[in-house]
Design a protein around this motif. Structure first.
Motif, PDB file in Angstrom:
ATOM      1  N   HIS A   1      -0.871   2.526   5.385  1.00  0.00           N
ATOM      2  CA  HIS A   1      -2.178   3.184   4.576  1.00  0.00           C
ATOM      3  C   HIS A   1      -3.463   2.450   5.083  1.00  0.00           C
ATOM      4  CE1 HIS A   1      -3.811   2.529   0.409  1.00  0.00           C
ATOM      5  NE2 HIS A   1      -3.242   3.837   0.202  1.00  0.00           N
TER       6      HIS A   1
ATOM      7  N   PHE B   1      -5.163   0.140   2.734  1.00  0.00           N
ATOM      8  CA  PHE B   1      -5.293  -0.915   2.544  1.00  0.00           C
ATOM      9  C   PHE B   1      -4.596  -1.542   3.538  1.00  0.00           C
ATOM     10  CE2 PHE B   1      -3.498  -4.142   0.174  1.00  0.00           C
ATOM     11  CZ  PHE B   1      -4.380  -4.825  -0.900  1.00  0.00           C
TER      12      PHE B   1
ATOM     13  N   ARG C   1       3.313  -1.079  -3.332  1.00  0.00           N
ATOM     14  CA  ARG C   1       3.828  -2.305  -1.953  1.00  0.00           C
ATOM     15  C   ARG C   1       4.599  -1.119  -1.334  1.00  0.00           C
ATOM     16  NH1 ARG C   1       4.452  -7.703  -3.791  1.00  0.00           N
ATOM     17  NH2 ARG C   1       2.817  -7.362  -4.884  1.00  0.00           N
TER      18      ARG C   1
ATOM     19  N   ASP D   1       2.919   1.744   0.380  1.00  0.00           N
ATOM     20  CA  ASP D   1       2.349   0.528   1.466  1.00  0.00           C
ATOM     21  C   ASP D   1       2.847   0.951   2.689  1.00  0.00           C
ATOM     22  OD1 ASP D   1       0.289   1.550  -0.712  1.00  0.00           O
ATOM     23  OD2 ASP D   1       0.075  -0.291  -0.530  1.00  0.00           O
TER      24      ASP D   1
END
Length: 519
Positions: free
Chosen positions: A285, A287, A365, A368
């Motif tokens: 991901h 992020f 999370r 991700d």
């Protein structure tokens, strides 16, 4: 890879339940539930203290009257007949023999502390108070610990568990109780060890008089059964507590492979670990380029990863509040129904992610971390394990019969493609997650999470991820399960160009290499 002599044993067909129902009692299966029962014991003690105090007051009053009456009687004896010449003494004697003694008789007949006794009885009848079945469950958990971790009876009785002393000694009566249950459960070698320990711990003449005949009787039963058991190690005169560890640990039943993995006898070799990596994950991901995750490869085929520090204490605090007073005894899904089973001794509850933003944050999370879609993941499942708490070897994916018998909630979401297992606590001793086929034992690590695929890319269940929760020796184990379903994952984990349930990538590459050499 381990070969299984009992590939389709009953425990392999027991699948995790997708919903929960109320089951009374079972306090021993969860430290959380045991803490609640421990609070009830304080109330029992308070009622007992009140009962004793009431009766102490009654006895103190009676003792004072007794001293007073004896004093007056001794005075009368000293005076002799002259004592009755006084009209006051005649009155006092008459009063004592009528009104005073009547009051004394009434007080002695009264049921002092009746209210405290009544409240004590009411508390004992509460829904979650332990009963004899709970006691048997606690002993069963102790025997399970002893069997799986090969603990010596003399050490357990002395309060030493796997080398750690807890300062709790068992007396002869305790050892006899455990030995009797081991006999009922056909753990004959352990039954013999506990009964011998009970005999060794007889200290008083009263113990010898009351317990020794019972111990002798049970020992005779154990020896009679052992003499007919051709598989026992040693003679009747010398009986080993545990059978020897097999020299060949690659040909075992599923349960034996599970317990030898829990005990550390089955473990990866250096060659198994040679190509494994650890580092920071950034590619699943965008992020993660800003906040990479620490990840460790434990196995590549099948994939087993351990993420470190992927939960925060503040999130665990919220989870604790959400699950307070909500967990119940866990069940397992069999071929036709869901039942409480000794294959799974824990307590759990399911909570939807809509209940709190922290649960939604955790799901983001997980997306991700794994690159999978959690839109159709099941509700968050929280579990707590107690005395000897465990979940024997099982698969997380559903067998076809579970769908056919309508035991799977929302079957349109498909099977469980993957599992993310968060550890919410450290565990002092035991409590690992054992993967016997791939020879891995994950020790609980607070804030960490394990990830594995339950299905091959082809959608077939992967038998290599057979796993189980090892019994807890000491401590409390809280975990969070995220079971991710197949629906909407085709672009996240597409099928391979070959049937990966029949052949792995490494095997395919090896065949290709051999073929190229022959050309």
């Amino acid at each position: 890879m381990l070969l299984w002599t009992e590939k389709w044993s009953l425990t392999a067909l027991l699948l995790p339940l997708l919903w929960w129902s109320c089951v009374n009692g079972e306090f021993y299966s969860s430290i959380h539930a045991m803490s609640k029962v421990f609070g009830y014991e304080q109330k029992l003690l308070q009622h007992m203290q009140k009962f004793i105090a009431d009766n102490d007051s009654k006895l103190d009053f009676l003792k004072a009257r007794l001293e007073e009456f004896e004093r007056e009687r001794n005075e009368a004896l000293q005076w002799g007949v002259a004592y009755f010449e006084s009209p006051l003494n005649k009155y006092l004697l008459s009063k004592r023999l009528t009104l005073d003694w009547q009051r004394i008789a009434n007080l002695m007949a009264a049921s002092t502390g009746e209210k405290s006794l009544s409240r004590l009885h009411q508390l004992r009848q509460r829904k979650h108070m332990p009963n004899e079945a709970e006691l048997e469950g606690a002993i069963d958990g102790l025997l399970r610990l002893q069997s799986i971790y090969r603990l010596q009876t003399k050490h357990v009785a002395a309060g030493i568990l796997d080398g750690v002393s807890y300062g709790t000694q068992l007396n002869a009566e305790h050892c006899l109780d455990i030995g009797q249950q081991a006999l009922r459960l056909e753990h004959l070698q352990l039954a013999h060890a506990w009964l011998m320990e009970a005999n060794n711990r007889l200290t008083t003449a009263e113990d010898h008089h009351q317990l020794q005949p019972q111990i002798a009787e049970k020992l005779a039963q154990v020896k009679a059964r052992l003499s007919n058991n051709q598989g026992v190690n040693g003679t009747v005169e010398k009986i080993e507590e545990h059978s020897p560890v097999p020299e060949n640990l690659t040909v075992l039943s599923e349960f034996d492979a599970y317990r030898y993995t829990c005990s550390g006898h089955i473990k990866p070799t250096p060659s198994d670990q040679r190509d494994l990596r650890c580092g920071y994950l950034t590619e699943t991901h965008p992020f993660l380029l800003l906040a990479p995750l620490k990840v460790e490869e434990l196995r590549t085929e099948p994939l087993l990863l351990l993420y470190h520090e992927v939960l925060y204490q503040s999130e665990i605090d919220v989870i604790t509040k959400l699950t307070r007073n909500k967990i119940e005894r866990a069940t397992v899904t069999g071929q036709n129904s869901s039942t409480v089973s000794n294959a799974r001794t824990s307590q759990f509850t399911f909570i939807p992610k809509t209940r709190h933003k922290v649960l939604r944050t955790i799901d983001q999370r997980v997306e991700d971390m794994t690159g999978l879609n959690l839109m159709f993941a099941e509700d968050h499942q929280f579990s707590n394990y107690g005395v000897g708490g465990h979940y024997a070897q099982h698969m997380d994916w559903f067998y076809p019969n579970a769908f056919e018998t309508n035991q799977v909630a929302n079957p349109e979401m498909g099977n469980r493609i993957a599992t993310v297992l968060f550890y919410l606590t450290d565990v002092a001793q035991g409590g690992g997650t054992a993967f016997p086929i791939i020879k891995q034992l994950l020790k609980p690590e607070k804030y960490a999470a394990a990830f594995w695929y339950n299905l091959h890319a082809s959608g077939v269940g992967d038998t290599r991820v057979l796993h189980g929760a090892c019994p807890i020796i000491a401590g409390s184990k809280w975990v969070l399960n995220r079971w991710i379903r197949e629906n909407y994952q085709s672009d996240k984990r597409p099928c391979e160009l070959w049937d990966d349930s029949q052949i792995s990538l490494s095997q395919l590459l090896e065949l290709s290499r051999r073929a190229s050499k022959q050309i």
